[in-house]
Design an enzyme around this catalytic site. Structure first.
Site, mmCIF file in Angstrom:
data_model
loop_
_atom_site.group_PDB
_atom_site.id
_atom_site.type_symbol
_atom_site.label_atom_id
_atom_site.label_comp_id
_atom_site.label_asym_id
_atom_site.label_seq_id
_atom_site.Cartn_x
_atom_site.Cartn_y
_atom_site.Cartn_z
ATOM 1 C CE LYS A 50 7.293 -44.450 42.198
ATOM 2 N NZ LYS A 50 8.285 -43.490 41.626
ATOM 3 C CB CYS A 70 0.473 -29.074 46.324
ATOM 4 S SG CYS A 70 1.009 -28.848 48.030
ATOM 5 C CD GLU A 85 -2.224 -34.501 52.468
ATOM 6 O OE1 GLU A 85 -2.772 -33.526 51.919
ATOM 7 O OE2 GLU A 85 -2.420 -34.819 53.647
ATOM 8 C CD GLU A 133 -1.476 -29.062 40.536
ATOM 9 O OE1 GLU A 133 -1.529 -30.240 40.148
ATOM 10 O OE2 GLU A 133 -1.150 -28.755 41.692
HETATM 11 P P1 NAD Z 1 2.839 -37.436 40.026
HETATM 12 O O1 NAD Z 1 1.472 -37.832 40.421
HETATM 13 O O2 NAD Z 1 3.181 -37.387 38.593
HETATM 14 O O3 NAD Z 1 3.910 -38.412 40.698
HETATM 15 C C1 NAD Z 1 3.959 -38.611 42.098
HETATM 16 C C2 NAD Z 1 4.571 -39.975 42.382
HETATM 17 O O4 NAD Z 1 3.677 -40.974 41.896
HETATM 18 C C3 NAD Z 1 5.908 -40.220 41.694
HETATM 19 O O5 NAD Z 1 6.752 -40.924 42.581
HETATM 20 C C4 NAD Z 1 5.515 -41.081 40.504
HETATM 21 O O6 NAD Z 1 6.545 -41.906 40.035
HETATM 22 C C5 NAD Z 1 4.400 -41.908 41.107
HETATM 23 N N1 NAD Z 1 3.467 -42.510 40.134
HETATM 24 C C6 NAD Z 1 3.177 -42.091 38.875
HETATM 25 N N2 NAD Z 1 2.250 -42.911 38.308
HETATM 26 C C7 NAD Z 1 1.941 -43.850 39.239
HETATM 27 C C8 NAD Z 1 1.044 -44.948 39.273
HETATM 28 N N3 NAD Z 1 0.262 -45.254 38.235
HETATM 29 N N4 NAD Z 1 0.964 -45.699 40.398
HETATM 30 C C9 NAD Z 1 1.725 -45.389 41.469
HETATM 31 N N5 NAD Z 1 2.611 -44.368 41.491
HETATM 32 C C10 NAD Z 1 2.717 -43.592 40.406
HETATM 33 O O7 NAD Z 1 3.090 -36.026 40.729
HETATM 34 P P2 NAD Z 1 4.399 -35.142 40.662
HETATM 35 O O8 NAD Z 1 4.506 -34.540 39.298
HETATM 36 O O9 NAD Z 1 5.549 -35.905 41.198
HETATM 37 O O10 NAD Z 1 4.069 -34.011 41.731
HETATM 38 C C11 NAD Z 1 3.320 -32.880 41.424
HETATM 39 C C12 NAD Z 1 1.903 -33.059 41.878
HETATM 40 O O11 NAD Z 1 1.885 -33.353 43.258
HETATM 41 C C13 NAD Z 1 1.087 -31.800 41.722
HETATM 42 O O12 NAD Z 1 -0.193 -32.148 41.281
HETATM 43 C C14 NAD Z 1 1.041 -31.230 43.130
HETATM 44 O O13 NAD Z 1 -0.050 -30.390 43.379
HETATM 45 C C15 NAD Z 1 0.993 -32.484 43.940
HETATM 46 N N6 NAD Z 1 1.461 -32.247 45.306
HETATM 47 C C16 NAD Z 1 0.550 -32.268 46.320
HETATM 48 C C17 NAD Z 1 0.961 -31.982 47.621
HETATM 49 C C18 NAD Z 1 -0.014 -31.978 48.773
HETATM 50 O O14 NAD Z 1 0.433 -32.045 49.908
HETATM 51 N N7 NAD Z 1 -1.318 -31.915 48.535
HETATM 52 C C19 NAD Z 1 2.295 -31.699 47.868
HETATM 53 C C20 NAD Z 1 3.192 -31.710 46.806
HETATM 54 C C21 NAD Z 1 2.770 -31.990 45.527
#
Ligand code: NAD
Length: 485
Positions: A173, A283, A249, A382
């Site tokens: 997804k 991140c 992650e 964050e």
């Molecule tokens: P997010 O958690 O809002 O969304 C990530 C994904 O999860 C999207 O595809 C979203 O549609 C999906 N999602 C949202 N709610 C959900 C649910 N209830 N159940 C299942 N899936 C769901 O994050 P974002 O805004 O897309 O990304 C930014 C975040 O990601 C930041 O916190 C960043 O630090 C983190 N990040 C971490 C890494 C790492 O490797 N540690 C890398 C990149 C980004």
């Protein structure tokens, strides 16, 4: 561009609309124009994709590693030959400057490596007299992969390649903020030679499709990159459904410590790049910098000079190295934290003027907050934007205490010429990755990438990732007359 792109879901090697034909709109964060109408996957679509993956699994997992590797190799070639188009798609979807697009190279490395290196092995034991015992490593079956928007092709490749190389079939997804590059890649899956159902790609929001995957009873493992908040929701959904294995992650609030014997210019240049690269939407960005008090002014001056020289603008232009925030929600969030910071911080350094009120671009100039209370919101939460706090410390102990005073633990950095101190402090930092005289995004392909504490549970790398997609089994084989060793 002629008109908005219309995207589809990719299920069982077919591009299809959502089962109810629903779409959502995606707007350029620079021009405000409608760039795509994106298919919004329904619960039925999730079930259809999972069923397709389940049906494909017996034949796919029965292939040899070389046979599973051949289509991965082709995908590795395509992501490089089509890199300019992929860069454009991320630029118009979430504002990533094309000049910073390294994602094709990253993805090709993962597709190529796992095309060659997927030989899962267990071990054998003669330590039980009368038995030849062995452990087997076998794929889970259907694996769900949920990715964020800040580097979609990076996360697609680093999860899909090891998962399918290990013999699983996947339902991916994509993020609602950046679905275009995975949609483009989904169009190459059949021509690369993947059989129907091995890789299914859905676009949509967390509600409905993300949640449906997290709760699905036929999915036995789920790999997620995204926020700590969503990671928590997925953990709960897993616990309430079938206790599927989850790999996370998650977010960060990474510290960088600058000691007074450091190369100040190098430290300023690299820490500025770390926080402001991808407009602060990384991140592992070092969003908290602690400088030894005696070099504070010198460091801030050097850091500000780099922040002021960022080339903000149109992400599709090769001149730009700092694009807009990904969408209105991200933009609003960052602006909100800047307002909070101006109330909380001792002082603020704005590195550029506010955008004209008639500008549609969601650009944000880097902002530096200094003398910030350690328990303030901008020090703890964050922000995911070009906003950094620069505070001071006097002793090594104080630096370590401040660096570790967080619920996150993704990447910490320290700059010093004293090697003994570097190792001593590096060992004490509560973080999955520590850079010594370097900071994020510096890393390497073959050491574990991942966080301590609220930053995650997984460790991904060329050497580590396949472990997440393999179950273990112990097989006890009684053999008469075999004796012991
Ligand atoms: P997010 O958690 O809002 O969304 C990530 C994904 O999860 C999207 O595809 C979203 O549609 C999906 N999602 C949202 N709610 C959900 C649910 N209830 N159940 C299942 N899936 C769901 O994050 P974002 O805004 O897309 O990304 C930014 C975040 O990601 C930041 O916190 C960043 O630090 C983190 N990040 C971490 C890494 C790492 O490797 N540690 C890398 C990149 C980004």
């Amino acid at each position: 561009m002629k008109g908005p792109i219309e995207t589809q879901l990719f299920i069982n090697n077919k591009l299809v609309p959502a089962s109810d034909n629903a779409t959502f709109e995606l707007f350029s964060p620079h021009t405000g124009d409608l760039v795509a109408k994106v298919a919004e996957a329904t619960l039925d679509d999730v079930n259809t994709a999972v069923d397709a993956a389940q049906a494909a699994f017996p034949a796919w997992s029965a292939l040899s590693p070389q046979q599973r590797g051949a289509p991965l190799k082709k995908m590795g070639e395509l992501v490089v030959s089509e890199k300019d188009e992929l860069a454009q798609l991320d630029a118009i979807a979430m504002g990533r400057p094309v000049s910073t697009y390294i994602d094709s190279h990253y993805a090709a490395t993962h597709f190529n490596y796992f095309a060659e290196a997927a030989y899962p092995q267990g071990h054998t034991s003669l330590n039980t007299p009368g038995f030849l015992n062995m452990s087997l490593r076998q794929p889970f079956g259907v694996v769900a992969i949920i990715i964020p928007w800040n580097a979609p092709l990076v996360f697609f490749s680093k999860k899909v390649a090891p998962a399918v190389a290990a013999g699983n079939c996947v339902v991916v997804k994509t993020s609602e903020k950046a679905p275009l590059t995975p949609w483009k890649v989904s169009q190459w899956i059949e021509k690369c030679g993947f059989p129907p159902g091995v890789i299914n790609v859905l676009s949509g929001h967390g509600q409905v499709s993300g949640q449906a995957l997290a709760e699905h009873m036929k999915i036995r493992a789920l790999s997620f990159t995204g926020s700590t908040r969503t990671g928590r929701a997925i953990q709960i959904a897993s616990a309430k459904s079938n206790l599927k294995k989850v790999v996370f992650e998650l977010g960060g609030k990474s510290p960088a410590l600058i000691f007074d014997d450091a190369d100040i210019e190098q430290a300023a240049k690299e820490t500025e790049n770390s926080i402001n690269w991808n407009s602060g939407q990384t991140c592992m960005a070092n969003s908290r910098i602690y400088v030894q008090a005696s070099i504070k002014d010198k460091f801030i001056e050097a850091f500000s000079k780099h922040a002021r020289s960022r080339k903000l603008g149109d992400p599709t232009s090769k001149e730009t190295n700092h694009g807009p925030q990904a969408d209105k929600v991200q933009h609003e969030t960052v602006k909100k934290y800047i307002v909070i910071g101006k109330q909380e911080a001792g002082s603020t350094i704005d590195t550029g003027a506010e955008a004209n009120s008639d500008s549609k671009s969601l650009l944000v100039h880097p902002v530096i907050f200094t003398d910030v209370a350690e328990d303030s919101r901008i020090a703890k939460e964050e922000i995911f934007g070009p906003v950094v706090l620069i505070n001071t410390f006097t002793t090594e102990e104080e630096a370590i205490q401040k660096a570790n005073d967080t619920e996150f633990g993704l990447y910490a950095a320290l700059y010093t010429k004293d090697l003994e101190r570097a190792v001593r402090v590096g060992k004490k930092l509560e973080s999955g990755m520590v850079g010594i005289n370097c900071t994020s995004p510096t890393g390497c392909w073959d050491l574990p990438f991942g966080g301590w504490k609220g930053s995650g549970t997984g460790r991904e790398s060329l050497l580590d990732s396949m472990d997440h997609y393999l179950e273990q089994k112990s097989l006890y084989v009684r053999v008469s007359g075999i004796g012991g060793l």
